[in-house]
Design a protein around this motif. Structure first.
Motif, PDB file in Angstrom:
ATOM      1  N   THR A  73      63.208 122.783  53.697  1.00  0.00           N
ATOM      2  CA  THR A  73      62.185 121.868  52.707  1.00  0.00           C
ATOM      3  C   THR A  73      61.012 122.623  52.746  1.00  0.00           C
ATOM      4  O   THR A  73      60.175 122.991  51.912  1.00  0.00           O
ATOM      5  CB  THR A  73      62.249 120.656  52.813  1.00  0.00           C
ATOM      6  N   ASP A 115      63.114 111.762  50.504  1.00  0.00           N
ATOM      7  CA  ASP A 115      64.509 112.264  51.060  1.00  0.00           C
ATOM      8  C   ASP A 115      64.924 111.182  52.087  1.00  0.00           C
ATOM      9  O   ASP A 115      64.277 110.983  53.224  1.00  0.00           O
ATOM     10  CB  ASP A 115      64.417 113.530  51.637  1.00  0.00           C
ATOM     11  N   THR A 164      67.690 111.214  53.611  1.00  0.00           N
ATOM     12  CA  THR A 164      68.985 111.793  54.389  1.00  0.00           C
ATOM     13  C   THR A 164      69.089 111.249  55.744  1.00  0.00           C
ATOM     14  O   THR A 164      70.070 110.913  56.108  1.00  0.00           O
ATOM     15  CB  THR A 164      68.830 113.300  54.395  1.00  0.00           C
ATOM     16  N   GLY A 194      76.948 119.201  50.062  1.00  0.00           N
ATOM     17  CA  GLY A 194      76.613 118.446  48.817  1.00  0.00           C
ATOM     18  C   GLY A 194      75.251 117.706  49.088  1.00  0.00           C
ATOM     19  O   GLY A 194      74.669 117.461  49.884  1.00  0.00           O
ATOM     20  N   LEU A 199      74.005 117.927  61.088  1.00  0.00           N
ATOM     21  CA  LEU A 199      73.820 116.512  61.493  1.00  0.00           C
ATOM     22  C   LEU A 199      74.462 115.640  60.557  1.00  0.00           C
ATOM     23  O   LEU A 199      74.896 116.000  59.618  1.00  0.00           O
ATOM     24  CB  LEU A 199      72.333 116.259  61.914  1.00  0.00           C
TER      25      LEU A 199
HETATM   26  C1  LIG Z   1      69.977 118.900  55.901  1.00  0.00           C
HETATM   27  C2  LIG Z   1      68.886 118.467  55.080  1.00  0.00           C
HETATM   28  C3  LIG Z   1      68.535 118.673  53.949  1.00  0.00           C
HETATM   29  C4  LIG Z   1      69.401 119.903  53.105  1.00  0.00           C
HETATM   30  O1  LIG Z   1      70.815 119.597  52.789  1.00  0.00           O
HETATM   31  P1  LIG Z   1      71.758 120.892  52.782  1.00  0.00           P
HETATM   32  O2  LIG Z   1      73.037 119.891  52.214  1.00  0.00           O
HETATM   33  O3  LIG Z   1      72.159 121.305  54.223  1.00  0.00           O
HETATM   34  O4  LIG Z   1      71.188 121.716  52.179  1.00  0.00           O
HETATM   35  C5  LIG Z   1      67.657 118.014  53.040  1.00  0.00           C
HETATM   36  N1  LIG Z   1      66.874 117.100  53.867  1.00  0.00           N
HETATM   37  C6  LIG Z   1      66.991 116.840  55.181  1.00  0.00           C
HETATM   38  C7  LIG Z   1      66.274 115.663  55.762  1.00  0.00           C
HETATM   39  C8  LIG Z   1      68.215 117.299  55.747  1.00  0.00           C
HETATM   40  O5  LIG Z   1      68.536 117.014  56.803  1.00  0.00           O
END
Ligand SMILES: *Cc1c(COP(=O)(O)O)cnc(C)c1O
Length: 414
Positions: free
Chosen positions: A116, A184, A186, A219, A358
């Motif tokens: 990013t 984000d 994630t 994804g 991860l």
């Molecule tokens: C892995 C990750 C991404 C990107 O995801 P991909 O599917 O690998 O492209 C974006 N933000 C965070 C915080 C991530 O850990």
């Protein structure tokens, strides 16, 4: 789903699309591989293209399998709509591609996933200004905002150093200023935290990670939470203002971000992710408990110089993490004492796998500065708080004792 009853997180994911009615009574939404969709009436084809009635046009812009996953993610985030992408980076790239123009300005947390960070560097080369700030304090975000600031971008728990953004206050600031707040999610996933609760307008999820959860499909997704007033966004083209303002953002992202950019999610990947998502809550309960136990063990060990995990009371944003998140995440990082070789340590582990991903069921471990953050160089790493010896651990669902034993044994060899 019966709207009158409010089901819990897992029940909703598990039964949502079946209760809506899946073809042939299939319990899983089938994998639709067709790229094209035929219409018996040519006028209907035209009206689908003109957005006058719902329907599928061409696989790049979506298909029934992808739509089912999009609805699932929307429910998880309690949003108004979701668009899926081939990867998490595809989703973040679509924010840049669809919503920003040369001359615009972005305020981004400086504590970011490495790719990013790299994407923002590209945006800068294309005439978009990006200010990187320490987003653990809203004052730094506020000081960086200019008249052209269109987007504020943060991660909930930053990958890999686990700084927690000042999520609530940044949300209040963005709301007051009419700036689009992109979070984000994630690292937390919608099971631990829903960014809608802090006024985020768009939520990014790398579905590759904990939501898919098995390391077998890439994804990403963008969810519109409904919290942002798109009439305040300067960059919406007239074409995408035909529906209610609530839909402007996603209409433009689906066209300019997904259709034109082409980072479309594959239907079989959508299936893997949807199956994985059914156990998101169960897996997160286990991985977050394992992460807390492992962080506690590492913190007490004299061979470890520092441990970064928001669940530790020593973590600077522990209080915010405890207030906002259901648990403190599955990711931690640590530094060995000077003179101890992190590669030797990694090689002594029998269960934790040296690998770059991860949110997998297996515990994965990686020396950050030498791998995923290698390209950015020592200066930028230092500015992000990444020590040369930093080791990132994505904690899996192994039995807790086995996992702790693995780390104890590897440390004893130091
Ligand atoms: C892995 C990750 C991404 C990107 O995801 P991909 O599917 O690998 O492209 C974006 N933000 C965070 C915080 C991530 O850990």
């Amino acid at each position: 789903m019966n709207d009158k009853k409010h089901y819990g997180f897992t029940t909703t994911i598990l039964h949502g699309d079946r209760q809506k009615g899946i073809e042939h009574g299939s319990l899983h939404k089938p994998i639709h591989t067709s790229v094209a969709f035929g219409y018996a009436d040519a006028r209907q084809l035209a009206s689908v293209f003109q957005g006058k009635e719902p329907g599928f046009r061409y696989g790049r812009q979506g298909n029934p399998t992808i739509s089912a996953l999009e609805e699932k993610v929307t429910k998880m985030e309690q949003g108004v709509g979701t668009i899926c992408f081939a990867t998490g980076m595809g989703a973040i790239g679509a924010v840049v591609q669809a919503l920003l123009r040369a001359g615009d300005h972005v305020v981004s947390s400086s504590f970011l996933f490495g790719n990013t960070n790299s994407l923002w560097q590209t945006a800068m080369s294309q005439g978009i200004g990006v200010s990187f700030v320490d987003a653990t304090d809203v004052a730094n975000v506020e000081a960086a905002i200019t008249d052209n600031t269109r987007v504020v971008f943060v991660e909930t728990i930053a990958n890999p150093r686990t700084q927690v953004a000042d999520l609530k206050r940044i949300g209040e600031l963005c709301k007051a200023r009419g700036i689009l707040y992109v979070v984000d999610n994630t690292m937390t996933t919608p099971y631990l935290f829903q960014p809608k609760t802090v006024h985020a307008g768009l939520v990014v999820n790398a579905l590759t990670k904990s939501i898919g959860g098995h390391g077998n499909a890439l994804g990403g997704s963008l969810t519109d939470t409904g919290a942002y007033d798109w009439t305040r966004f300067a960059n919406i083209y007239e074409n995408y203002k035909k529906a209610a303002p609530l839909q402007w953002g996603l209409a433009q992202i689906r066209a300019k971000g997904l259709r034109d950019f082409g980072a479309s999610l594959a239907p079989d990947a959508a299936h893997h992710i949807a199956v994985g998502a059914e156990t998101l809550a169960l897996r997160m309960q286990r991985t977050t408990a394992n992460a807390l136990a492992l962080a506690g063990l590492l913190e007490k060990d004299e061979r470890v110089a520092a441990v970064y995990y928001p669940g530790l009371t020593s973590h600077p944003q522990h209080a915010i993490s405890a207030e906002l998140f259901r648990a403190h995440g599955s990711l931690l990082s640590f530094e060995l004492k000077d003179g101890l070789d992190c590669f030797d340590f990694l090689n002594r582990l029998k269960l934790a796998v040296p690998a770059s991903n991860l949110g997998d069921n297996r515990t994965l471990i990686i020396p950050v500065a030498h791998t995923i953050f290698y390209e950015m160089g020592p200066e930028r790493r230092a500015s992000m708080g990444i020590a040369e010896s930093l080791i990132r651990v994505s904690v899996g669902i192994e039995d807790t004792d086995d996992l702790l034993d693995d780390f104890c044994t590897a440390l004893e060899g130091c």
